[in-house]
Design an enzyme around this catalytic site. Structure first.
Site, PDB file in Angstrom:
ATOM      1  N   LYS A   1      34.325 -64.240-116.493  1.00 22.60           N
ATOM      2  CA  LYS A   1      35.361 -64.264-117.528  1.00 22.60           C
ATOM      3  C   LYS A   1      36.242 -63.002-117.492  1.00 22.60           C
ATOM      4  CE  LYS A   1      34.553 -68.253-119.597  1.00 22.60           C
ATOM      5  NZ  LYS A   1      35.580 -69.306-119.690  1.00 22.60           N
TER       6      LYS A   1
ATOM      7  N   ALA B   1      31.189 -61.455-115.968  1.00 19.38           N
ATOM      8  CA  ALA B   1      31.958 -61.085-114.775  1.00 19.38           C
ATOM      9  C   ALA B   1      32.963 -62.186-114.429  1.00 19.38           C
ATOM     10  CB  ALA B   1      31.021 -60.840-113.593  1.00 19.38           C
TER      11      ALA B   1
ATOM     12  N   TYR C   1      28.107 -64.387-116.229  1.00 19.58           N
ATOM     13  CA  TYR C   1      29.098 -65.125-117.015  1.00 19.58           C
ATOM     14  C   TYR C   1      30.245 -64.203-117.404  1.00 19.58           C
ATOM     15  CZ  TYR C   1      31.120 -67.913-120.808  1.00 19.58           C
ATOM     16  OH  TYR C   1      31.986 -68.609-121.612  1.00 19.58           O
TER      17      TYR C   1
ATOM     18  N   ASP D   1      35.652 -81.901-108.502  1.00 17.51           N
ATOM     19  CA  ASP D   1      34.482 -81.170-108.988  1.00 17.51           C
ATOM     20  C   ASP D   1      34.754 -79.666-108.975  1.00 17.51           C
ATOM     21  OD1 ASP D   1      32.016 -80.239-109.699  1.00 17.51           O
ATOM     22  OD2 ASP D   1      30.927 -81.162-108.022  1.00 17.51           O
TER      23      ASP D   1
END
Length: 232
Positions: A151, A149, A147, A57
């Protein structure tokens, strides 16, 4: 007889990851597909006959090492394609630590941990690590802070890894797709309160073509950063 290449892919259940997996599967390469649980592993095995599955996971990267210690692992990996990702939009004034952490865990820490765990196999094969990043990995817009940050961090991970592993013959590519027609894009539109029209965005098959081109590039060259934008 030439040895078949082995590719490990996250996010093979939908979007870009599924398109990459499908193309590699069709040409007869071996696939190792990461699934979050046994049910998902069964779905992926049904969609890609002959593919191996690994259960782990990405939302809980601390436990990946433990999970893999109980499963047979490939002894060499020609490419590791990080395509799984989650997105949760919102202004900085409203995003909770849970939203921040959730995106950082799946989009950044899990790829770092997966890469660490499979570096020996990648070094053996003089393999290739592909990070499916995002336009948000280069520019952060309003409501995209967490998001973007994650990436931007993924770009840093790729750049450091490339510098570290160059001498071991491991190639590293970051791909920055613009908005791509996928379930994630549908979710983004609903979060933005906009109507979703898949035809306006990049077909995942087009991004898969770009990824395969970087993987198949002769050994004398390496694609470092590849930006894929909508063509209309």
């Amino acid at each position: 007889m030439a040895r078949m290449a082995t590719h490990m892919i996250t996010g093979a259940g939908s979007g870009i990851g599924a398109a990459v997996a499908r193309r590699l599967h069709e040409r007869g390469d071996e696939l190792v597909l990461l699934a979050r649980d046994a049910g998902r592993a069964k779905e992926l095995a049904g969609a890609f006959p002959g593919a191996r599955t690994l259960v782990g996971d990405l939302a809980n990267p601390d436990r990946l090492s433990w999970a893999f210690s109980h499963q047979p692992l490939p002894d060499r990996i020609d490419s590791l394609v990080h395509s799984a990702g989650v997105v949760d939009l919102g202004p900085v004034g409203e995003l909770t630590t849970r939203a921040w952490r959730g995106q950082l865990e799946v989009n950044l820490i899990a790829p770092a941990e997966l890469t660490r765990l499979f570096l020996p196999q990648l070094r053996t094969a003089r393999g290739h690590v592909v990070f499916v990043n995002s336009g948000a990995g280069l520019n952060a817009h309003a409501e995209w802070s967490a998001y973007a940050a994650s990436k931007h961090g993924l770009k840093a991970l790729a750049d450091s890894l490339r510098a570290e592993e160059h001498g071991n013959g491991v190639r590293v590519t970051s791909v920055y797709p613009g908005r791509t027609a996928s379930p994630m894009q549908a979710k983004v539109h609903s979060q933005e309160g906009k109507e979703y029209d898949a035809s306006r965005w990049i077909d995942p098959e087009s991004v898969a073509t770009a990824i395969l081109a970087s993987i198949d590039l002769p050994r004398d060259a390496e694609v470092n950063d590849l930006t894929v934008r909508p063509g209309h």
